[in-house]
Design an enzyme around this catalytic site. Sequence first.
Site, PDB file in Angstrom:
ATOM      1  N   CYS A  44       0.830  -1.200   0.000  1.00  0.00           N
ATOM      2  CA  CYS A  44       0.000   0.000   0.000  1.00  0.00           C
ATOM      3  C   CYS A  44       0.867   1.253   0.000  1.00  0.00           C
ATOM      4  CB  CYS A  44      -0.899   0.011   1.236  1.00  0.00           C
ATOM      5  SG  CYS A  44      -1.879  -1.507   1.428  1.00  0.00           S
ATOM      6  N   ARG A  54      -4.852   1.441  -0.786  1.00  0.00           N
ATOM      7  CA  ARG A  54      -4.716   0.013  -0.535  1.00  0.00           C
ATOM      8  C   ARG A  54      -4.496  -0.806  -1.795  1.00  0.00           C
ATOM      9  NH1 ARG A  54      -8.879  -4.631   1.641  1.00  0.00           N
ATOM     10  NH2 ARG A  54      -7.255  -6.026   2.440  1.00  0.00           N
ATOM     11  N   LEU A  55      -3.515  -1.706  -1.730  1.00  0.00           N
ATOM     12  CA  LEU A  55      -3.380  -2.831  -2.655  1.00  0.00           C
ATOM     13  C   LEU A  55      -3.807  -4.054  -1.872  1.00  0.00           C
ATOM     14  CD1 LEU A  55      -2.454  -4.151  -5.311  1.00  0.00           C
ATOM     15  CD2 LEU A  55      -0.165  -4.325  -4.319  1.00  0.00           C
ATOM     16  N   VAL A  89      -4.195  -7.622  -0.725  1.00  0.00           N
ATOM     17  CA  VAL A  89      -3.457  -8.872  -0.892  1.00  0.00           C
ATOM     18  C   VAL A  89      -3.960  -9.939   0.075  1.00  0.00           C
ATOM     19  CG1 VAL A  89      -1.172  -9.948  -0.662  1.00  0.00           C
ATOM     20  CG2 VAL A  89      -1.405  -7.734  -1.803  1.00  0.00           C
ATOM     21  N   GLY A 147       2.642  -3.204   3.853  1.00  0.00           N
ATOM     22  CA  GLY A 147       3.546  -4.325   3.989  1.00  0.00           C
ATOM     23  C   GLY A 147       2.855  -5.628   4.291  1.00  0.00           C
ATOM     24  N   GLU A 148       3.670  -6.595   4.694  1.00  0.00           N
ATOM     25  CA  GLU A 148       3.183  -7.913   5.085  1.00  0.00           C
ATOM     26  C   GLU A 148       3.969  -8.367   6.310  1.00  0.00           C
ATOM     27  OE1 GLU A 148       0.680  -9.090   3.541  1.00  0.00           O
ATOM     28  OE2 GLU A 148       0.729  -8.068   1.591  1.00  0.00           O
ATOM     29  N   GLY A 163      14.430 -12.916  -6.113  1.00  0.00           N
ATOM     30  CA  GLY A 163      15.702 -13.358  -5.540  1.00  0.00           C
ATOM     31  C   GLY A 163      16.601 -12.211  -5.116  1.00  0.00           C
TER      32      GLY A 163
END
Length: 611
Positions: A2, A50-51, A53, A79-80, A375
């Site tokens: 977000c 907001r995105l 997820v 974030g997450e 990665g």
Amino acid sequence: MCGIVGWVSYRRDLSHEGAVLRAMTATMSLRGPDAQGVWLSTHAGLGHRRLAVIDLETGTQPMTVEHDGATIAAITYSGEVYNFRELRDELRGLGHSFRTTSDTEVVLHAYLEWGDDFVDKLNGMYAFGLWDPREQALLLVRDRMGIKPLYYRPMPDGVVFASELKGLLAHPLVPAVVDSDGFRELLAMVKTPGHGIYKDIREVRPGEIVRVSQAGLRPRRYWRLEAREHADDQATTVRTVRALLDDIVQRQLIADVPLCVLLSGGLDSSAITALAARATGTVRSFAVDFPGQAENFQQDDMRDTPDTPFVHDVARHVGTDHNDIILDSSELMDPLHRLGVLGATDLPSAMGDMYTSLYLLFRAIRERSTVALSGESADEVFGGYRWFHDPEAIAADTFPWVTAVRSRTEPDAGLFAPDIEAKLDLTGYRDAAYRQALSEVDHLPGESPSEHRMREISYLHLTRFVQILLDRKDRMSMAHGLEVRVPFCDHRLVEYVYNTPWSLKTFDGREKSLLRAATADVLPDSVVRRRKSPYPSTQDPAYEKMLRDRLRDMLADANSPLRPLLDDGRARRLTREGFEGSSFGAARWGMELALSLNDWMTRYPVSLQLD
């Protein structure tokens, strides 16, 4: 993922400042295309884009917790937190109840239970502003490795903050001034922690919490790299790295939206792809390529081989649903795309097509996925770059990456007019930044000289160089509302490998020995044997021709804002120098830098104050 903004003022009634908060929030629309919200109180205002997820239906923000009809905590969060399920179970056992299934609500309740120490329990990538009306205090928090951005500007009576610089610059009381130190930071390739480029703007440091109250701003580091003894032997170390990676990838596959992996054909992205496939079955993978790149590839001292054959080896070996995204030079030089990159970063860069190609790659990926695993950062964690193994770069009394590219490019040398170069003194600026970084390094008693130096080199990469790449990945992905996760930045893995002796990190005489040994069983032999190759860059002569043409046009434009700063003769010589192929060539780097600086000074209300 977000976009967040906020404003705290202890002398104003912000409940009447909704227009300012909405204007700041609107600048974050690309980061959060799914929803928007603003929360206002007397002395604090929070904005959110907001995105979606996780918890698509009920995870809207800003989010609050009420008690007896009064708000006791409010948050705008990006974030997450990957361990949110375990934390939620623990908090339920302590008497907390939840109305959503989001990690945002878990963070709020964790604060209410453990106070400022709640940050020690979080595993993930995050940046947020949390307002406590009971204490009239704001907490600005950033994840340990600085994966997610968070900027702030102290004000006479509080603070304003935002995920990106554009959010702060949208505030009417924040001028867009760049002084000499800010301009030096743009050019020096050192990424000083906390530096916000624009005057008086700061970036919350990785692993930092900033408490804002009527007493002022008080930053506190809650995490930093520390030297610890490593007692594990080689076999145990390899097993531990693999166990950590299995757990990290499994956690980071949690999403309520389509997920994919970024695959370059190198060891790092291939390992993540293979482990993700083992955990979930078939995964979707994406790679970037350029027309004729594999057939016409020219080896240089940074890249031995093209990526595409290795990408396809991994896709076949693992069984991914693979997609190549082909980008031609006209797309990379399209002014709209380059301005899109500038609008995403708010800052100029000399990395040219390595930004634009990522920007276009993520645009294509977003049509099919909302979350991607990357990665990124394995080279910094495991010691993958060639200069980690170059005696000259190791021994140099400066940042090793500066030494490594100096023979090919001096992005600042000779490009600017002599009086501007004298004012900037980039050599002195880099040296001061280097000394400051070394002063932070924690060492163990009795370290050998080689271990002592390699710990310093690892620290420089994990606290300075990696920030350049994480910033690039965040801005290019979030410009399209794509969340990119970076498993190699999990702080547990970073801490463990950082404290592994260099002799163990290179036990087979190659770069990234631990990662190769830990994941060889899931990779094709071609990738296990492959030497490190950086993110691809086009070698099309037409691309450099377009750069030269564009620079000629800029130098012929009397209204070009950059022209007065340049050494005209040197700039014109750049337009006549021969084709270099490599993105690290001196002429190409100089042209990219000049064009990007000019676009930035044209499109942004930048006031340069060089003294």
